[in-house]
Structure formats: C-alpha cells, structure tokens
Design a protein around this motif. Structure first.
Motif, short mmCIF file in Angstrom:
data_model
loop_
_atom_site.label_atom_id
_atom_site.label_comp_id
_atom_site.label_asym_id
_atom_site.label_seq_id
_atom_site.Cartn_x
_atom_site.Cartn_y
_atom_site.Cartn_z
N THR A 124 47.80 15.69 45.80
CA THR A 124 46.68 15.38 46.67
C THR A 124 45.57 16.41 46.48
O THR A 124 45.76 17.45 45.82
N GLN A 125 44.42 16.13 47.06
CA GLN A 125 43.30 17.06 46.98
C GLN A 125 43.66 18.40 47.61
O GLN A 125 43.31 19.46 47.08
N GLU A 126 44.38 18.36 48.72
CA GLU A 126 44.77 19.60 49.39
C GLU A 126 45.72 20.43 48.53
O GLU A 126 45.61 21.66 48.46
N GLN A 127 46.66 19.77 47.84
CA GLN A 127 47.59 20.50 46.99
C GLN A 127 46.88 21.13 45.80
O GLN A 127 47.18 22.27 45.41
N LEU A 128 45.92 20.40 45.21
CA LEU A 128 45.17 20.96 44.09
C LEU A 128 44.35 22.16 44.54
O LEU A 128 44.26 23.17 43.82
N GLU A 129 43.76 22.07 45.72
CA GLU A 129 42.99 23.21 46.23
C GLU A 129 43.90 24.40 46.51
O GLU A 129 43.51 25.56 46.29
N SER A 130 45.13 24.15 46.97
CA SER A 130 46.07 25.24 47.21
C SER A 130 46.46 25.92 45.91
O SER A 130 46.55 27.15 45.84
N LEU A 131 46.67 25.13 44.86
CA LEU A 131 47.00 25.71 43.56
C LEU A 131 45.82 26.51 43.01
O LEU A 131 46.01 27.57 42.40
N VAL A 195 51.64 29.93 37.97
CA VAL A 195 51.07 29.01 38.96
C VAL A 195 51.61 27.60 38.76
O VAL A 195 51.94 26.90 39.72
N PHE A 196 51.73 27.16 37.51
CA PHE A 196 52.21 25.81 37.22
C PHE A 196 53.66 25.63 37.65
O PHE A 196 54.12 24.49 37.83
N ALA A 197 54.40 26.72 37.80
CA ALA A 197 55.80 26.61 38.22
C ALA A 197 55.93 26.10 39.66
O ALA A 197 57.01 25.69 40.07
N LEU A 198 54.83 26.10 40.41
CA LEU A 198 54.88 25.64 41.79
C LEU A 198 55.00 24.12 41.89
O LEU A 198 55.38 23.59 42.93
N VAL A 199 54.65 23.41 40.81
CA VAL A 199 54.75 21.95 40.78
C VAL A 199 55.42 21.52 39.48
O VAL A 199 55.75 22.36 38.64
N ARG A 200 55.61 20.20 39.33
CA ARG A 200 56.26 19.69 38.11
C ARG A 200 55.36 18.74 37.34
O ARG A 200 55.84 18.03 36.46
N ASN A 201 54.09 18.72 37.63
CA ASN A 201 53.18 17.79 36.97
C ASN A 201 52.93 18.20 35.53
O ASN A 201 53.12 19.35 35.14
N ARG A 202 52.47 17.25 34.77
CA ARG A 202 52.25 17.48 33.34
C ARG A 202 50.96 18.27 33.11
O ARG A 202 50.11 18.39 33.99
N VAL A 203 50.83 18.76 31.87
CA VAL A 203 49.74 19.66 31.51
C VAL A 203 49.07 19.13 30.24
O VAL A 203 49.74 18.57 29.36
N ALA A 204 47.77 19.29 30.16
CA ALA A 204 47.01 18.93 28.97
C ALA A 204 46.14 20.11 28.56
O ALA A 204 45.66 20.87 29.41
N VAL A 205 45.94 20.27 27.24
CA VAL A 205 45.14 21.38 26.71
C VAL A 205 44.10 20.80 25.76
O VAL A 205 44.41 19.97 24.90
N THR A 206 42.85 21.24 25.92
CA THR A 206 41.75 20.82 25.05
C THR A 206 41.01 22.06 24.57
O THR A 206 40.66 22.93 25.38
N ASN A 267 30.56 28.91 24.62
CA ASN A 267 31.09 27.57 24.33
C ASN A 267 32.47 27.61 23.71
O ASN A 267 33.13 26.57 23.61
N ASN A 268 32.93 28.79 23.29
CA ASN A 268 34.31 28.94 22.83
C ASN A 268 35.21 29.00 24.05
O ASN A 268 35.20 29.99 24.80
N ARG A 269 35.98 27.98 24.26
CA ARG A 269 36.78 27.92 25.49
C ARG A 269 37.95 26.97 25.32
O ARG A 269 38.00 26.15 24.39
N LEU A 270 38.90 27.11 26.24
CA LEU A 270 40.05 26.23 26.34
C LEU A 270 40.07 25.63 27.74
O LEU A 270 39.81 26.33 28.72
N GLU A 271 40.37 24.36 27.82
CA GLU A 271 40.53 23.70 29.11
C GLU A 271 42.00 23.32 29.28
O GLU A 271 42.52 22.50 28.53
N VAL A 272 42.65 23.96 30.23
CA VAL A 272 44.05 23.67 30.56
C VAL A 272 44.03 22.88 31.86
O VAL A 272 43.56 23.37 32.88
N VAL A 273 44.53 21.65 31.80
CA VAL A 273 44.44 20.74 32.95
C VAL A 273 45.84 20.51 33.50
O VAL A 273 46.75 20.09 32.79
N LEU A 274 45.99 20.76 34.79
CA LEU A 274 47.20 20.37 35.52
C LEU A 274 46.93 18.97 36.06
O LEU A 274 46.15 18.79 36.99
#
Length: 277
Positions: A124-131, A195-206, A267-274
């Motif tokens: 939820t939005q609240e969980q994402l804000e907590s993370l 931080v990602f250990a708090l949930v089990r959702n998948r991850v994407a990297v760009t 502009n050199n960057r990585l985007e890690v998405v939970l």
C-alpha cells in the motif's frame, strides 16, 4: 330603415385560446434519469478521490459475483451436494490464485495449509512510505550512512518505491567508464538489502548513463548501462537478496537524462525499484 330590419342577425363567435397546453410528461422521466446518472457519476468520482487503493479493491470485490460474501460453504458431499461460489470449477478465473486441476509454474496449489510461501502482497501507499522512511532514517545512524545517502533520491510511483543511486563529482558509483563498482556502490547495495528484507516483493534494476560525444566511433551507453545494472544485481545477491526476487535487469543508456545537459555525470545512475505488486 326597412332594409336594416330585414337583414340577418350578425353572430360573433369568440374562441378562447389557451396557451401552454399539456405536452405530456415524458421529459420528466428523461430528466430524472439524467439527474440519477449524474448523481451516480459524482458519487463515483468522490469514492475514487476519497479512498485508498486497498479500499477500492475491497469495493470492487464486493461487486464481483465470483467472490462470496459469506465464508460458509454451500456445497456438500452427498447426492444433492453442489459446488459453492468458491469452487474451483465454478469460480471465475481472474488470472490469480492457485489451482490443483491445471497447475502452472506461476500458479502452484497452496496445499492443505492454504498459504503460499512464495506469494507477495501488494504494498500500500502507507507501506511504501514506511519503507522510504526506513531507508532515509539511516542517515542518522552514522557519518558513513549519511555520506552514502547523498547518492540517494527516492520517490513513490505506480510501479513501487524507486530508489535512484547517482554519481557525485568526487564519488562515482563505478570506476571510470567501466562497470566495476566502487566501495560506495557496495555499501549502498548492502543498505538496500537491509531495507528490502522487511518485505518479500520483487525488485527491478535499470541502468542509466550520460550521453557520449557523437564523434565517437561506437556509443558505449547501451552496453555500459546494462553491465552496470547487472553489476548491481550481483551486489544485491551477494549482500543477501534472494535472486528469485529479481524481476528484471535492464539498461536504458542515455535515453532518460535527469538534467538538460545530457553529458553531465549526474545522469550516470541506477534505479532500484521495489515493486508494488
């Protein structure tokens, strides 16, 4: 005078004209339907703006005929026993859930326990804000963590929690124009895994890179952005992230700069998405 006495009497008829006569009441029915439709429309708009996404899912499930309102089964094992609304043979298939009759790789039966250990819930939005707060709060733990978070910008989108890691002028994420991570990137990956250990959702990297001069014989942006995204994937896995949670690893080259100066090192960057789902 005699001629006037023999003349026929003149009869004057006065016809009463009534304006605005009765034209029927069909327009009233049409107007009532219009007002009802507008009321329903504004009620829908209010529900969309005043409820959370989780509440909207609950409202949608209420009007879904495939979801029973009562958990009491109506089926039986006898001769007259039938299937209830939750039966696998009668329940509408919405593309989610497990099935034992036709299992697939991504739809395994959950067994007698009724739980699936590999399933992830929608954040939820609240969980994402907590993370997000949990990640940014690490700046107060130590000077090193505060220095690391200078490379971090976060935002929440429909896709999930996006954590952007970018170069600083005196502290790049990778050595030179290569995909060899620096100590900063290694420390950042360990922080993300914590931080990602708090949930089990998948991850994407760009991976993203700055633009290179057009006079170059070959543009390294595509290969370099992909290789750096793969390097981050390996760092996350090495820090303890389950590789099964990795959804995708992509390179976007210099197609999405964050600064107008496309050749800037920012502009050199990585985007890690939970991912939200």
């Amino acid at each position: 005078m005699a001629a006037l006495g023999n003349a026929a009497p003149i009869i004057i008829k006065r016809k009463k004209v009534i304006s605005g006569g009765h034209h029927g009441g069909a327009w009233k029915v049409a107007y009532a339907d219009f007002v009802t439709a507008m009321m329903a429309f504004f009620l829908l708009m209010w529900l969309i703006s005043a409820t959370t996404e989780e509440q909207r899912h609950g409202i949608a499930d209420f009007f879904n005929p495939s979801i029973p309102l009562s958990r009491t089964s109506g089926g039986g094992d006898g001769v007259m026993g039938g299937d209830d609304a939750r039966s696998e043979r009668t329940m509408a298939n919405a593309g989610r859930g497990a099935t034992s009759l036709s299992p697939a790789r991504d739809r395994q039966a959950v067994g007698q326990t009724g739980t699936d250990e590999t399933a992830t819930e929608e954040l939820t939005q609240e969980q994402l804000e907590s993370l997000e707060d949990a990640l940014l709060a690490k700046s107060g733990e130590s000077m090193m963590a505060e220095q690391l978070l200078r490379h971090v910008v976060t935002r929440i989108s429909d896709e999930g929690l996006i954590i952007e890691l970018f170069d600083l002028d005196n502290a790049p994420l990778f050595q030179g124009e290569s995909a060899e991570p620096t100590a900063v990137t290694e420390a950042l990956s360990a922080m993300l895994v914590e931080v990602f250990a708090l949930v089990r959702n998948r991850v994407a990297v760009t991976g993203h890179t700055r633009s290179y001069p057009i006079v170059m014989r070959s543009n390294p942006a595509w290969d370099l952005s992909t290789e750096r995204a793969q390097a981050m994937r390996r760092l996350l896995a090495g820090a303890g992230l389950d590789e099964a949670r990795m959804q995708r690893v992509t390179g976007a080259a210099d197609r999405h700069p964050v600064l107008r100066n496309t050749m800037a090192s920012r502009n050199n960057r990585l985007e890690v998405v939970l991912l939200r789902r």
